[in-house]
Design a protein around this motif. Structure first.
Motif, mmCIF file in Angstrom:
data_model
loop_
_atom_site.group_PDB
_atom_site.id
_atom_site.type_symbol
_atom_site.label_atom_id
_atom_site.label_comp_id
_atom_site.label_asym_id
_atom_site.label_seq_id
_atom_site.Cartn_x
_atom_site.Cartn_y
_atom_site.Cartn_z
ATOM 1 N N GLN A 250 12.478 -23.615 -38.104
ATOM 2 C CA GLN A 250 12.966 -22.240 -38.194
ATOM 3 C C GLN A 250 12.491 -21.368 -37.044
ATOM 4 N N ARG B 235 11.961 -20.450 -33.003
ATOM 5 C CA ARG B 235 12.559 -20.686 -31.698
ATOM 6 C C ARG B 235 11.782 -19.870 -30.673
ATOM 7 N N THR C 127 16.781 -17.443 -45.521
ATOM 8 C CA THR C 127 17.378 -16.418 -46.384
ATOM 9 C C THR C 127 16.978 -15.001 -45.987
ATOM 10 N N ARG C 128 15.790 -14.832 -45.427
ATOM 11 C CA ARG C 128 15.345 -13.502 -45.017
ATOM 12 C C ARG C 128 16.001 -13.065 -43.710
ATOM 13 N N GLY C 129 16.469 -14.023 -42.932
ATOM 14 C CA GLY C 129 16.972 -13.703 -41.607
ATOM 15 C C GLY C 129 15.814 -13.588 -40.629
ATOM 16 N N PRO C 130 16.010 -12.856 -39.524
ATOM 17 C CA PRO C 130 14.943 -12.711 -38.526
ATOM 18 C C PRO C 130 13.734 -11.984 -39.121
ATOM 19 N N VAL C 131 12.560 -12.562 -38.924
ATOM 20 C CA VAL C 131 11.318 -11.958 -39.392
ATOM 21 C C VAL C 131 10.548 -11.468 -38.168
ATOM 22 N N ASP D 187 12.288 -17.521 -27.393
ATOM 23 C CA ASP D 187 13.146 -16.791 -26.475
ATOM 24 C C ASP D 187 12.343 -16.520 -25.203
ATOM 25 N N ARG E 88 10.052 -16.480 -32.053
ATOM 26 C CA ARG E 88 10.945 -15.844 -33.025
ATOM 27 C C ARG E 88 11.037 -16.739 -34.266
ATOM 28 N N TRP E 89 11.108 -16.090 -35.436
ATOM 29 C CA TRP E 89 11.255 -16.811 -36.698
ATOM 30 C C TRP E 89 12.546 -16.351 -37.357
ATOM 31 N N HIS E 90 13.464 -17.282 -37.520
ATOM 32 C CA HIS E 90 14.703 -16.981 -38.232
ATOM 33 C C HIS E 90 14.645 -17.702 -39.571
ATOM 34 N N HIS E 91 14.314 -16.941 -40.612
ATOM 35 C CA HIS E 91 14.171 -17.483 -41.962
ATOM 36 C C HIS E 91 15.544 -17.784 -42.555
#
Length: 198
Positions: free
Chosen positions: A25, A27, A54-58, A29, A49-52
């Motif tokens: 989850q 990445r 269900t939460r989306g970007p954290v 940048d 970057r953390w793209h959860h």
């Protein structure tokens, strides 16, 4: 009940953060770094970057402190380092002068695996040490400065700088490097006065 719910939510967040690395989850940048005088691209800063699912970007300011608290920051930081230098290795085939900058937390630089992690990542990517800048927060120098200095010396850091702003850098300390070693400085380390996100 509200406090109980908060505790459960925090525990859930910690579990999800623990799983994020294994579940791919995260990445990295890259923010370009340009020379002020010419505008020429000099390198890039790696930004975690953390793209959860269900939460989306954290936001990093939400999960980095938790990762430090639960001891996950060392594994995450090593992953970021490997990703960043691996990406740089590919880019340097076209631009051999490019460099990468990676933020490192106090916990990371004081970890016993830090030196081996940095040198191993560089070796795996077949990169020289001067391709990498390690950015430390100022608090890294307050926890155990002797240990931090030992690790920086082991990495052949010759200059530790305090970033006093975009246009000015003040030398903060000079790490002694073995005079018999003919190789150039392996890695530069800077301490931004205001920590930027990973």
């Amino acid at each position: 009940p509200a406090m109980h719910a908060d505790v459960l939510a925090r525990l859930d967040f910690q579990v999800e953060l623990n799983n994020a690395l294994a579940d791919d989850q995260f990445r990295v940048d890259y923010q370009p770094i340009v020379r002020l005088d010419t505008g020429e691209l000099y390198g890039a800063e790696a930004l975690l970057r953390w793209h959860h699912g269900t939460r989306g970007p954290v936001p990093p300011e939400e999960f980095i402190p938790v990762a430090e608290e639960i001891g996950l920051i060392n594994d995450i930081g090593l992953w970021v380092l490997r990703e960043a230098v691996g990406e740089l290795a590919g880019l340097r085939r076209l631009r051999p002068d490019l460099a990468i900058s990676v933020n490192v937390s106090p916990r990371e630089v004081m970890d016993r695996r830090f030196v081996a992690g940095v040198t191993g990542a560089l070796a795996a990517a077949n990169l020289p040490g001067d391709a990498l800048t390690v950015e430390l927060t100022e608090t890294a120098l307050t926890g155990d400065p002797a240990l931090v200095l030992r690790h920086l010396v082991a990495l052949k850091v010759v200059r530790l700088e305090h970033d006093a702003g975009v246009r000015e850098q003040k030398e903060l300390a000079v790490a002694p490097v073995a005079a018999a070693d003919p190789e150039p400085a392996a890695i530069h380390a800077t301490c931004p006065s205001v920590r930027r996100s990973f």
